[in-house]
Design an enzyme around this catalytic site. Structure first.
Site, PDB file in Angstrom:
ATOM      1  N   HIS A   2       0.814  -1.229   0.000  1.00  0.00           N
ATOM      2  CA  HIS A   2       0.000   0.000   0.000  1.00  0.00           C
ATOM      3  C   HIS A   2       0.840   1.269   0.000  1.00  0.00           C
ATOM      4  O   HIS A   2       0.359   2.346   0.372  1.00  0.00           O
ATOM      5  CB  HIS A   2      -0.934  -0.004   1.221  1.00  0.00           C
ATOM      6  CG  HIS A   2      -2.282   0.607   0.947  1.00  0.00           C
ATOM      7  ND1 HIS A   2      -2.674   1.822   1.434  1.00  0.00           N
ATOM      8  CD2 HIS A   2      -3.339   0.148   0.212  1.00  0.00           C
ATOM      9  CE1 HIS A   2      -3.906   2.099   1.045  1.00  0.00           C
ATOM     10  NE2 HIS A   2      -4.330   1.102   0.297  1.00  0.00           N
ATOM     11  N   HIS A  36      -7.144  -2.919 -10.789  1.00  0.00           N
ATOM     12  CA  HIS A  36      -7.453  -2.426  -9.442  1.00  0.00           C
ATOM     13  C   HIS A  36      -8.928  -2.069  -9.401  1.00  0.00           C
ATOM     14  O   HIS A  36      -9.445  -1.377 -10.266  1.00  0.00           O
ATOM     15  CB  HIS A  36      -6.591  -1.187  -9.186  1.00  0.00           C
ATOM     16  CG  HIS A  36      -6.759  -0.565  -7.853  1.00  0.00           C
ATOM     17  ND1 HIS A  36      -7.478   0.592  -7.646  1.00  0.00           N
ATOM     18  CD2 HIS A  36      -6.272  -0.914  -6.633  1.00  0.00           C
ATOM     19  CE1 HIS A  36      -7.420   0.930  -6.370  1.00  0.00           C
ATOM     20  NE2 HIS A  36      -6.702   0.031  -5.733  1.00  0.00           N
TER      21      HIS A  36
END
Length: 379
Positions: free
Chosen positions: A182, A282
């Site tokens: 992340h 994504h």
């Protein structure tokens, strides 16, 4: 046929839907969600309305080129998310007007279904084994979770013991695991963590560093055999180009609501194919974004797996399928998502529910984290 109306809707928990209508009543829906920045993207639509009201809605490529190049300034998350939502809506409108799925208009399909993975563990991962059991009962064989909560710039490998234990717990529950750093892990520790995880056989490591550091990503990619994935913070084929050239990435993750919509992400996928790079779009977003992803999966041979947001920790109060009239279209079957067969993006939006939700506009913001010393920490 001319574009008569372009509308935007703030749809909870954090989505921005786009509705395009032609003068003869044809309608298309898209998703321009940019998490935490809905107001900015909504503002960008003012310029798009000025340019494209009265334009031929079937001229999707011409609209894309004008929207991208015609305003002198180009790229970036806000403008590209607005363009993404408009592009999706135009493919939906054209497909519904002609009675064809978007994938059929783009050359036909190469597969009938695509493997999907679901999220577990939240922002600060926990209860991994229990969460995996739930996903397994839903038919999933692959999950993704955050690797860590916030991390300091430097530390010792003992900090990674919990990460390894969580991965082993998920694998012990029968799951293939993708691990998302992340962008929280800075270079001094990212190299160590990637090395520690090497023996575990992960599906991929996502964003081991932020994409603004291609040199560091290329170094980590050379250090480990675990596939490196990234791309949610890249917004066009030009943004992806240096990562291909440096050999810094094995799996790209363009977001069809951030990276220019279905039109541009098909081009990005073709570009990746030339470098033998896989695509795993994504999509922690809403149903329109996922439907667009499935159109890409139908058409692009190097799409390998699809993220979906069913039950994701962001979906507080409203989940992925809530604003659909045909929920079964985006319901996974045995860990796979079927390619939609309906026209356009292949789903039907409950317009009345969307308009009702828009009356109480969401103001979603991501959390701000701090280190123990009080300094800012990447979320």
């Amino acid at each position: 046929m001319k574009i008569a109306r372009i509308e935007t809707f703030y749809v909870p928990p954090r989505w921005l839907f786009v509705r395009v209508e032609s003068d003869d009543g044809a309608i298309g829906w898209g998703e321009a969600s940019l998490e935490g920045w809905a107001e900015a993207v909504d503002g960008a639509f003012e310029a798009l309305k000025d340019r494209f009201l009265g334009h031929d809605p079937f001229a999707i490529e011409d609209i894309w080129q004008i929207a991208y190049r015609g305003g002198f300034y180009r790229g970036g998350p806000v403008m590209m998310s607005a363009l993404s939502g408009l592009d999706q809506a135009l493919w939906d409108l054209k497909g519904k007007a002609l009675g064809l799925p978007a994938w059929q208009m783009m050359g036909g399909r190469v597969r009938d279904r695509i493997r999907a993975y679901a999220w577990i563990g939240g922002d600060r991962p926990h209860d991994v084994a229990e969460a995996c059991a739930v996903r397994k009962s839903q038919g999933f064989s692959a999950i993704k979770m955050n690797a860590t909560a916030e991390l300091d710039w430097i530390g010792t490998p003992k900090l990674f013991d919990e990460v390894v234990a969580r991965v082993e717990a998920a694998q012990g529950a029968g799951m293939d695991v993708g691990l998302d750093f992340h962008g929280r892990v800075h270079r001094p520790m990212a190299k160590q963590l990637a090395h520690v995880l090497e023996p575990l056989g992960l599906l991929f490591i996502e964003e081991p560093l932020l994409s603004e550091n291609p040199e560091g990503l290329a170094q980590i990619s050379a250090l480990v055999s675990t596939p490196i994935a990234l791309g949610e913070r890249l917004y066009s084929r030009w943004d992806f180009k240096p990562f291909f050239e440096k050999g810094a990435v094995d799996i790209i993750q363009p977001d069809l609501s951030h990276a220019g919509g279905l039109s541009e992400c098909r081009r990005i996928a073709a570009m990746a194919e030339a470098f033998d790079v896989a695509v795993a779009p994504h999509c922690p977003l809403g149903p329109l974004a996922l439907a667009a992803c499935l159109q890409l999966a139908a058409n692009a041979p190097n799409v390998a797996i699809q993220e979906m947001s069913l039950g994701i920790h962001y979906n507080v109060g409203h989940d992925l399928l809530e604003f659909l009239s045909d929920k079964e279209v985006l319901t996974p079957v045995d860990g796979y998502l079927p390619i939609p067969q309906g026209p356009g993006l292949g789903i039907t939006i409950d317009e009345a529910a969307v308009r009702e939700a828009h009356k109480d506009r969401h103001r979603w913001r991501n959390p701000i984290w701090r280190q123990k010393d009080g300094s800012f920490a990447e979320w």
